[in-house]
Design a protein around this motif. Structure first.
Motif, PDB file in Angstrom:
ATOM      1  N   THR A   8      -1.225  -1.718 -20.819  1.00  0.00           N
ATOM      2  CA  THR A   8      -1.036  -2.388 -19.532  1.00  0.00           C
ATOM      3  C   THR A   8      -1.620  -1.512 -18.430  1.00  0.00           C
ATOM      4  N   ALA A   9      -2.498  -2.104 -17.625  1.00  0.00           N
ATOM      5  CA  ALA A   9      -3.107  -1.390 -16.485  1.00  0.00           C
ATOM      6  C   ALA A   9      -3.261  -2.386 -15.336  1.00  0.00           C
ATOM      7  N   THR A  10      -2.151  -3.010 -14.969  1.00  0.00           N
ATOM      8  CA  THR A  10      -2.148  -4.011 -13.900  1.00  0.00           C
ATOM      9  C   THR A  10      -1.656  -3.373 -12.601  1.00  0.00           C
ATOM     10  N   VAL A  13      -9.615   9.778 -15.036  1.00  0.00           N
ATOM     11  CA  VAL A  13      -9.856  10.344 -16.373  1.00  0.00           C
ATOM     12  C   VAL A  13      -8.610  11.046 -16.911  1.00  0.00           C
ATOM     13  N   ARG A  14      -7.818  11.658 -16.049  1.00  0.00           N
ATOM     14  CA  ARG A  14      -6.602  12.318 -16.579  1.00  0.00           C
ATOM     15  C   ARG A  14      -5.622  11.259 -17.076  1.00  0.00           C
ATOM     16  N   THR A  15      -5.609  10.075 -16.403  1.00  0.00           N
ATOM     17  CA  THR A  15      -4.745   8.976 -16.844  1.00  0.00           C
ATOM     18  C   THR A  15      -5.248   8.424 -18.177  1.00  0.00           C
ATOM     19  N   ALA A  73       0.840  -1.209   0.000  1.00  0.00           N
ATOM     20  CA  ALA A  73       0.000   0.000   0.000  1.00  0.00           C
ATOM     21  C   ALA A  73       0.873   1.256   0.000  1.00  0.00           C
ATOM     22  N   ARG A  74       0.279   2.370  -0.446  1.00  0.00           N
ATOM     23  CA  ARG A  74       1.007   3.645  -0.436  1.00  0.00           C
ATOM     24  C   ARG A  74       0.000   4.785  -0.537  1.00  0.00           C
ATOM     25  N   ILE A  75       0.422   5.954  -0.049  1.00  0.00           N
ATOM     26  CA  ILE A  75      -0.346   7.176  -0.326  1.00  0.00           C
ATOM     27  C   ILE A  75       0.647   8.154  -0.946  1.00  0.00           C
ATOM     28  N   SER A 103       5.215   5.656 -21.964  1.00  0.00           N
ATOM     29  CA  SER A 103       5.208   5.457 -20.504  1.00  0.00           C
ATOM     30  C   SER A 103       4.911   6.782 -19.812  1.00  0.00           C
ATOM     31  N   PRO A 104       3.722   6.954 -19.233  1.00  0.00           N
ATOM     32  CA  PRO A 104       3.411   8.185 -18.500  1.00  0.00           C
ATOM     33  C   PRO A 104       3.554   7.960 -17.001  1.00  0.00           C
ATOM     34  N   PHE A 105       4.418   8.737 -16.354  1.00  0.00           N
ATOM     35  CA  PHE A 105       4.562   8.586 -14.903  1.00  0.00           C
ATOM     36  C   PHE A 105       3.301   9.085 -14.197  1.00  0.00           C
ATOM     37  N   ASN A 147       2.008   1.960 -21.792  1.00  0.00           N
ATOM     38  CA  ASN A 147       2.571   1.335 -20.590  1.00  0.00           C
ATOM     39  C   ASN A 147       2.096   2.102 -19.354  1.00  0.00           C
ATOM     40  N   ILE A 148       0.804   2.003 -19.069  1.00  0.00           N
ATOM     41  CA  ILE A 148       0.212   2.866 -18.041  1.00  0.00           C
ATOM     42  C   ILE A 148       0.592   2.403 -16.636  1.00  0.00           C
ATOM     43  N   SER A 149       0.680   1.091 -16.425  1.00  0.00           N
ATOM     44  CA  SER A 149       1.026   0.623 -15.072  1.00  0.00           C
ATOM     45  C   SER A 149       2.535   0.577 -14.848  1.00  0.00           C
ATOM     46  N   LEU A 150       3.308   0.791 -15.882  1.00  0.00           N
ATOM     47  CA  LEU A 150       4.744   1.155 -15.792  1.00  0.00           C
ATOM     48  C   LEU A 150       5.705   0.055 -15.368  1.00  0.00           C
TER      49      LEU A 150
HETATM   50  N1  LIG Z   1       0.733   6.108 -15.104  1.00  0.00           N
HETATM   51  C1  LIG Z   1      -0.269   6.736 -14.525  1.00  0.00           C
HETATM   52  O1  LIG Z   1      -0.451   7.955 -14.669  1.00  0.00           O
HETATM   53  C2  LIG Z   1      -1.255   5.986 -13.682  1.00  0.00           C
HETATM   54  C3  LIG Z   1      -2.330   6.659 -13.105  1.00  0.00           C
HETATM   55  C4  LIG Z   1      -3.266   5.941 -12.356  1.00  0.00           C
HETATM   56  C5  LIG Z   1      -3.100   4.571 -12.154  1.00  0.00           C
HETATM   57  N2  LIG Z   1      -2.008   3.951 -12.713  1.00  0.00           N
HETATM   58  C6  LIG Z   1      -1.785   2.522 -12.493  1.00  0.00           C
HETATM   59  O2  LIG Z   1      -2.773   1.788 -13.169  1.00  0.00           O
HETATM   60  C7  LIG Z   1      -2.821   0.486 -12.567  1.00  0.00           C
HETATM   61  C8  LIG Z   1      -4.238  -0.050 -12.522  1.00  0.00           C
HETATM   62  O3  LIG Z   1      -5.008   0.674 -11.606  1.00  0.00           O
HETATM   63  P1  LIG Z   1      -6.520   0.212 -11.250  1.00  0.00           P
HETATM   64  O4  LIG Z   1      -7.070   1.232 -10.339  1.00  0.00           O
HETATM   65  O5  LIG Z   1      -7.256  -0.111 -12.497  1.00  0.00           O
HETATM   66  O6  LIG Z   1      -6.216  -1.108 -10.421  1.00  0.00           O
HETATM   67  P2  LIG Z   1      -7.192  -2.336 -10.120  1.00  0.00           P
HETATM   68  O7  LIG Z   1      -6.649  -2.997  -8.900  1.00  0.00           O
HETATM   69  O8  LIG Z   1      -8.627  -1.898 -10.148  1.00  0.00           O
HETATM   70  O9  LIG Z   1      -6.985  -3.310 -11.383  1.00  0.00           O
HETATM   71  C9  LIG Z   1      -5.757  -3.911 -11.671  1.00  0.00           C
HETATM   72  C10 LIG Z   1      -6.020  -5.261 -12.295  1.00  0.00           C
HETATM   73  O10 LIG Z   1      -4.767  -5.805 -12.717  1.00  0.00           O
HETATM   74  C11 LIG Z   1      -4.808  -7.214 -12.513  1.00  0.00           C
HETATM   75  N3  LIG Z   1      -3.445  -7.702 -12.505  1.00  0.00           N
HETATM   76  C12 LIG Z   1      -2.497  -7.545 -11.546  1.00  0.00           C
HETATM   77  N4  LIG Z   1      -1.338  -8.098 -11.950  1.00  0.00           N
HETATM   78  C13 LIG Z   1      -1.549  -8.598 -13.197  1.00  0.00           C
HETATM   79  C14 LIG Z   1      -0.736  -9.271 -14.146  1.00  0.00           C
HETATM   80  N5  LIG Z   1       0.551  -9.542 -13.887  1.00  0.00           N
HETATM   81  N6  LIG Z   1      -1.291  -9.638 -15.324  1.00  0.00           N
HETATM   82  C15 LIG Z   1      -2.595  -9.371 -15.582  1.00  0.00           C
HETATM   83  N7  LIG Z   1      -3.418  -8.746 -14.732  1.00  0.00           N
HETATM   84  C16 LIG Z   1      -2.898  -8.364 -13.544  1.00  0.00           C
HETATM   85  C17 LIG Z   1      -5.559  -7.383 -11.213  1.00  0.00           C
HETATM   86  O11 LIG Z   1      -6.117  -8.682 -11.115  1.00  0.00           O
HETATM   87  C18 LIG Z   1      -6.617  -6.288 -11.324  1.00  0.00           C
HETATM   88  O12 LIG Z   1      -7.836  -6.778 -11.875  1.00  0.00           O
HETATM   89  C19 LIG Z   1      -2.115   0.601 -11.209  1.00  0.00           C
HETATM   90  O13 LIG Z   1      -0.834   0.004 -11.281  1.00  0.00           O
HETATM   91  C20 LIG Z   1      -1.943   2.090 -11.043  1.00  0.00           C
HETATM   92  O14 LIG Z   1      -0.807   2.436 -10.272  1.00  0.00           O
HETATM   93  C21 LIG Z   1      -1.104   4.618 -13.473  1.00  0.00           C
END
Ligand SMILES: NC(=O)c1ccc[n+]([C@@H]2O[C@H](COP(=O)([O-])OP(=O)(O)OC[C@H]3O[C@@H](n4cnc5c(N)ncnc54)[C@H](O)[C@@H]3O)[C@@H](O)[C@H]2O)c1
Length: 334
Positions: free
Chosen positions: A208-210, A117-119, A55-57, A296-298, A229-232
């Motif tokens: 990617t949004a994992t 929405v900004r993401t 977890a993190r804030i 890749s957006p941070f 590459n949203i989840s980075l």
């Molecule tokens: N770059 C940005 O600006 C930005 C902004 C907001 C969120 N994010 C990232 O987006 C990601 C998703 O956020 P969310 O709120 O939708 O999360 P969420 O927990 O609602 O959904 C994530 C999903 O990913 C799945 N998952 C986890 N590991 C996986 C893997 N290896 N392969 C396939 N599926 C996998 C989980 O089962 C889950 O259903 C987070 O990592 C978050 O940090 C990035």
């Protein structure tokens, strides 16, 4: 400035549900302003908990010169992945907007939807800009089927991204099923669950949004393939090094063990960074279809401020911002 307003999440969501095209414009405009030096966007601060390492804030303070006014503020966003098992969203957030003249806080907005929405708008702006030189094959795969993936799909349809087939992959089949149904029922997309990660990775556009903390994708991108590459932290650094790489902000993105950061550590330099999204938007860099492209957006606090200011103005116009009388205990010095 001595008034203070609150915009509750239900109002924020209702306003944003009908404003997606405008949000895309706000986000694209804010990327240009960031590129022109009209922002200050310090490093995000990560509060972590020894007993809850997952977890993190995060605190994202920023200031941006918008067309209407300069606005400062901070997003304070929690990520508690354990929430998902209870059916609750992982992320929750508030956004404080400060008046640039006096520094006084002027509004507090529920910000989980603003952040989502900004993401999503960032992904959509990048997909639209990259598609000008790399049109794709009409196949889109989403890896990770949560709130962010759902919002990105909505925004990709708003910018008219071509989706002839949508593949959804998630380690949790229930989440994949939810997103597949949402895409069919709400966005009229031809969606199905991908048989495997390997199948998903064959799509022309891969999102990617994992919540993966450690990269696991080692398949190189094909020529003309685009990864958002949203989840980075999904792509191994070797995949990053073999592709063209566009970042939202180079200094921000090469931190916190993102895949580009690991690529920098592995290669010992930044030669793999092709440019920023603003370079593509301005035509200073044209992606080459001869190799794969990774965006890749941070995630920049300035985007939250710009979208938050947009929401506050809409709420004020419609009389939906809730003023808190006497919020400030003292408004005169003497
Ligand atoms: N770059 C940005 O600006 C930005 C902004 C907001 C969120 N994010 C990232 O987006 C990601 C998703 O956020 P969310 O709120 O939708 O999360 P969420 O927990 O609602 O959904 C994530 C999903 O990913 C799945 N998952 C986890 N590991 C996986 C893997 N290896 N392969 C396939 N599926 C996998 C989980 O089962 C889950 O259903 C987070 O990592 C978050 O940090 C990035």
């Amino acid at each position: 400035m001595s008034t203070f307003e609150i915009v509750p999440g239900k109002i924020v969501k209702d306003l944003l549900d009908t404003s997606a095209a405008a949000v895309v414009d706000v986000v694209e405009d804010t990327y240009r302003r960031h590129d022109e030096g009209r922002t200050v966007n310090p490093d995000s601060y990560f509060l972590r908990f020894p007993a809850k390492p997952e977890a993190r804030i995060i605190a994202l303070p920023a200031v941006v010169e918008l067309a209407e006014e300069t606005v400062a503020g901070i997003k304070w966003i929690s990520s508690f992945p354990g929430n998902v098992a209870q059916g609750r969203p992982r992320a929750s957030a508030v956004l404080v907007l400060n008046d640039y003249e006096t520094g006084y806080p002027m509004a507090l907005l529920e910000a989980a939807e603003i952040s989502a929405v900004r993401t999503a708008a960032s992904a959509a702006v990048a997909a639209r800009a990259l598609a000008r030189s790399i049109p794709g094959d009409g196949r889109l795969a989403v890896i990770g089927a949560g709130v962010i993936a759902r919002t990105i799909l909505r925004y990709l349809t708003v910018v008219g991204h071509r989706i002839d087939e949508l593949l959804v992959f998630d380690l949790d089949p229930g989440s994949a099923a939810h997103l597949t149904r949402y895409a069919k029922d709400h966005l009229a997309l031809p969606a199905r669950a991908a048989a495997s990660l390997a199948e998903a990775l064959t799509a022309g556009t891969v999102v990617t949004a994992t919540t993966a903390a450690t990269p696991y994708i080692d398949r190189p991108l094909e020529p003309g393939q685009v990864a958002l590459n949203i989840s980075l932290r999904d792509f191994r650094p070797e995949v990053i090094l073999a592709g063209q790489n566009y970042l939202d902000d180079v200094e921000h993105c090469l931190k916190a063990d993102t895949s580009p950061h690991l690529a920098e550590k592995l290669s010992g330099g930044r030669a793999f960074v092709t440019g920023t999204l603003a370079d593509v938007l301005a035509g200073r860099s044209v992606p080459d279809p001869a190799s794969g492209v990774v965006f890749s957006p941070f995630g920049l606090g300035v985007l939250d401020l710009a979208v938050g200011r947009f929401v506050l103005a809409a709420a004020q116009r419609q009389g939906l911002a809730v003023e808190v009388p006497d919020f400030f205990g003292e408004t005169r010095r003497w």
